[in-house]
Motif scaffolding. Structure first.
Motif, PDB file in Angstrom:
ATOM      1  N   PHE A  25       2.035 -29.107  -7.471  1.00 19.35           N
ATOM      2  CA  PHE A  25       2.385 -27.706  -7.301  1.00 19.35           C
ATOM      3  C   PHE A  25       1.887 -26.904  -8.499  1.00 19.35           C
ATOM      4  N   GLY A  26       2.116 -27.441  -9.702  1.00 17.43           N
ATOM      5  CA  GLY A  26       1.689 -26.753 -10.913  1.00 17.43           C
ATOM      6  C   GLY A  26       0.182 -26.572 -10.981  1.00 17.43           C
ATOM      7  N   ARG A  27      -0.550 -27.603 -10.537  1.00 19.33           N
ATOM      8  CA  ARG A  27      -2.012 -27.490 -10.546  1.00 19.33           C
ATOM      9  C   ARG A  27      -2.480 -26.398  -9.588  1.00 19.33           C
ATOM     10  N   ARG A  28      -1.884 -26.355  -8.402  1.00 18.15           N
ATOM     11  CA  ARG A  28      -2.276 -25.332  -7.418  1.00 18.15           C
ATOM     12  C   ARG A  28      -1.903 -23.937  -7.922  1.00 18.15           C
ATOM     13  N   ARG A  29      -0.738 -23.835  -8.524  1.00 16.29           N
ATOM     14  CA  ARG A  29      -0.305 -22.535  -9.060  1.00 16.29           C
ATOM     15  C   ARG A  29      -1.261 -22.066 -10.154  1.00 16.29           C
ATOM     16  N   ALA A  30      -1.703 -22.990 -11.006  1.00 16.83           N
ATOM     17  CA  ALA A  30      -2.587 -22.636 -12.121  1.00 16.83           C
ATOM     18  C   ALA A  30      -3.933 -22.118 -11.636  1.00 16.83           C
ATOM     19  N   ARG A  31      -4.401 -22.587 -10.495  1.00 17.47           N
ATOM     20  CA  ARG A  31      -5.692 -22.101  -9.993  1.00 17.47           C
ATOM     21  C   ARG A  31      -5.531 -20.942  -8.996  1.00 17.47           C
ATOM     22  N   GLY A  32      -4.332 -20.360  -8.942  1.00 12.83           N
ATOM     23  CA  GLY A  32      -4.115 -19.162  -8.134  1.00 12.83           C
ATOM     24  C   GLY A  32      -4.075 -19.414  -6.644  1.00 12.83           C
ATOM     25  N   ALA A  33      -3.575 -20.580  -6.241  1.00 15.86           N
ATOM     26  CA  ALA A  33      -3.595 -20.950  -4.828  1.00 15.86           C
ATOM     27  C   ALA A  33      -2.440 -20.365  -4.026  1.00 15.86           C
ATOM     28  N   PHE A  34      -1.475 -19.723  -4.690  1.00 20.18           N
ATOM     29  CA  PHE A  34      -0.304 -19.204  -3.989  1.00 20.18           C
ATOM     30  C   PHE A  34      -0.317 -17.685  -3.947  1.00 20.18           C
ATOM     31  N   ALA A  35       0.005 -17.148  -2.773  1.00 20.18           N
ATOM     32  CA  ALA A  35       0.197 -15.702  -2.643  1.00 20.18           C
ATOM     33  C   ALA A  35       1.456 -15.273  -3.379  1.00 20.18           C
ATOM     34  N   GLU A  36       2.447 -16.155  -3.384  1.00 20.99           N
ATOM     35  CA  GLU A  36       3.678 -15.936  -4.142  1.00 20.99           C
ATOM     36  C   GLU A  36       4.345 -17.288  -4.323  1.00 20.99           C
ATOM     37  N   LEU A  96       3.326 -10.647  -3.782  1.00 16.19           N
ATOM     38  CA  LEU A  96       2.453 -10.395  -2.633  1.00 16.19           C
ATOM     39  C   LEU A  96       1.721  -9.075  -2.789  1.00 16.19           C
ATOM     40  N   ARG A  97       2.383  -8.095  -3.385  1.00 20.29           N
ATOM     41  CA  ARG A  97       1.732  -6.798  -3.573  1.00 20.29           C
ATOM     42  C   ARG A  97       0.512  -6.926  -4.479  1.00 20.29           C
ATOM     43  N   LEU A  98       0.569  -7.832  -5.426  1.00 19.37           N
ATOM     44  CA  LEU A  98      -0.564  -8.045  -6.331  1.00 19.37           C
ATOM     45  C   LEU A  98      -1.672  -8.865  -5.674  1.00 19.37           C
ATOM     46  N   ASN A  99      -1.303  -9.743  -4.741  1.00 20.21           N
ATOM     47  CA  ASN A  99      -2.254 -10.723  -4.218  1.00 20.21           C
ATOM     48  C   ASN A  99      -2.804 -10.418  -2.829  1.00 20.21           C
ATOM     49  N   LEU A 100      -2.180  -9.490  -2.104  1.00 22.39           N
ATOM     50  CA  LEU A 100      -2.642  -9.167  -0.756  1.00 22.39           C
ATOM     51  C   LEU A 100      -2.946  -7.678  -0.669  1.00 22.39           C
ATOM     52  N   ASP A 101      -4.171  -7.339  -0.285  1.00 21.83           N
ATOM     53  CA  ASP A 101      -4.529  -5.924  -0.203  1.00 21.83           C
ATOM     54  C   ASP A 101      -4.181  -5.316   1.149  1.00 21.83           C
ATOM     55  N   ALA A 102      -3.900  -6.138   2.139  1.00 25.37           N
ATOM     56  CA  ALA A 102      -3.572  -5.629   3.479  1.00 25.37           C
ATOM     57  C   ALA A 102      -2.124  -5.956   3.785  1.00 25.37           C
ATOM     58  N   ALA A 103      -1.206  -5.266   3.125  1.00 31.86           N
ATOM     59  CA  ALA A 103       0.219  -5.553   3.291  1.00 31.86           C
ATOM     60  C   ALA A 103       1.016  -4.263   3.392  1.00 31.86           C
ATOM     61  N   THR A 104       2.061  -4.323   4.195  1.00 31.35           N
ATOM     62  CA  THR A 104       3.011  -3.215   4.320  1.00 31.35           C
ATOM     63  C   THR A 104       4.389  -3.759   3.977  1.00 31.35           C
ATOM     64  N   PHE A 105       5.097  -3.044   3.113  1.00 25.31           N
ATOM     65  CA  PHE A 105       6.368  -3.527   2.573  1.00 25.31           C
ATOM     66  C   PHE A 105       7.519  -2.666   3.093  1.00 25.31           C
ATOM     67  N   GLY A 137       6.228 -22.097  -2.564  1.00 28.12           N
ATOM     68  CA  GLY A 137       5.095 -21.187  -2.645  1.00 28.12           C
ATOM     69  C   GLY A 137       4.421 -21.003  -1.301  1.00 28.12           C
ATOM     70  N   THR A 138       3.837 -19.816  -1.108  1.00 24.63           N
ATOM     71  CA  THR A 138       3.066 -19.509   0.087  1.00 24.63           C
ATOM     72  C   THR A 138       1.589 -19.644  -0.217  1.00 24.63           C
ATOM     73  N   PRO A 139       0.880 -20.581   0.429  1.00 23.38           N
ATOM     74  CA  PRO A 139      -0.559 -20.735   0.164  1.00 23.38           C
ATOM     75  C   PRO A 139      -1.317 -19.453   0.490  1.00 23.38           C
ATOM     76  N   LEU A 140      -2.193 -19.039  -0.415  1.00 20.62           N
ATOM     77  CA  LEU A 140      -2.905 -17.772  -0.260  1.00 20.62           C
ATOM     78  C   LEU A 140      -4.043 -17.859   0.762  1.00 20.62           C
TER      79      LEU A 140
END
Length: 202
Positions: free
Chosen positions: A60-71, A109-118, A81-84
């Motif tokens: 999990f830590g390795r995936r998080r470090a390479r930015g693999a999670f949307a959150e 998610l606001r930082l990682n997804l450009d097509a999102a409505t909150f 975590g949610t895979p990006l």
């Protein structure tokens, strides 16, 4: 083809978000779903890759470090975590994704997804929120006080969401949630192909 959107819903515990989401899914059954990753052990009947992707803490830590999670978040000592990449692929293929998530996850998610409505679901009052929490009969007084304190912290974050829906009357709240979702799907940024297509025929 319209680009998909991520519809991100947050609410304090007891505001009725789960009931509203159930109605939204019933009317719009094609919402995409991303299998989350977690470091907790599988529970009885859970299947790896279907219910969750079960990872070691190191992986999990390795995936998080390479930015693999949307959150991602740590809850009760376990990481979730949610895979990006699957979410981005879903949106690129024109499929909408629904997220039921707390304010910390929504901020990521606001930082990682450009097509999102909150959308933030509000209770009609703090007194009504407390009444609903007590009516559920799931928590003792101390737990209810913690939930109310958490709710006050979450409500302070509601101002940056795209839409606020007060869940006083369920039917009215659902109509407003539905309207916010449909309006998001009609935004020009997600429908540039419509204008481009018209211009191409002129």
């Amino acid at each position: 083809m319209r680009r998909g959107i991520a519809l991100v819903l947050s609410a304090p515990s007891g505001a009725g978000k789960t009931t509203l989401i159930r109605r939204l899914r019933a009317e719009f059954p094609d919402f995409g779903y991303s299998v989350s990753c977690t470091t907790r052990a599988p529970r009885e009947g859970e299947v790896d890759g279907r219910d969750y992707t079960f990872l070691s803490r190191d992986e999990f830590g390795r995936r998080r470090a390479r930015g693999a999670f949307a959150e991602w978040a740590e809850v009760h000592g376990n990481l979730y975590g949610t895979p990006l990449a699957p979410v981005q692929e879903m949106l690129a293929n024109g499929r909408d994704a629904l997220f039921d998530i707390d304010v910390q996850g929504a901020a990521q998610l606001r930082l990682n997804l450009d097509a999102a409505t909150f959308i933030f679901i509000l209770p009609p009052s703090m007194a009504e929120l407390e009444r609903r929490l007590r009516l559920r009969g799931q928590d003792d007084d101390a737990a209810i006080e913690r939930r109310l304190a958490n709710a006050r912290r979450e409500l302070r974050e509601a101002a940056w969401y795209d839409a606020l829906v007060v869940n006083d009357d369920l039917d009215t709240a659902y109509d407003r949630l539905r309207a916010a979702y449909v309006a998001a799907t009609l935004a020009p940024a997600r429908n540039a192909h419509l204008v481009d297509g018209l211009l191409a025929t002129s």
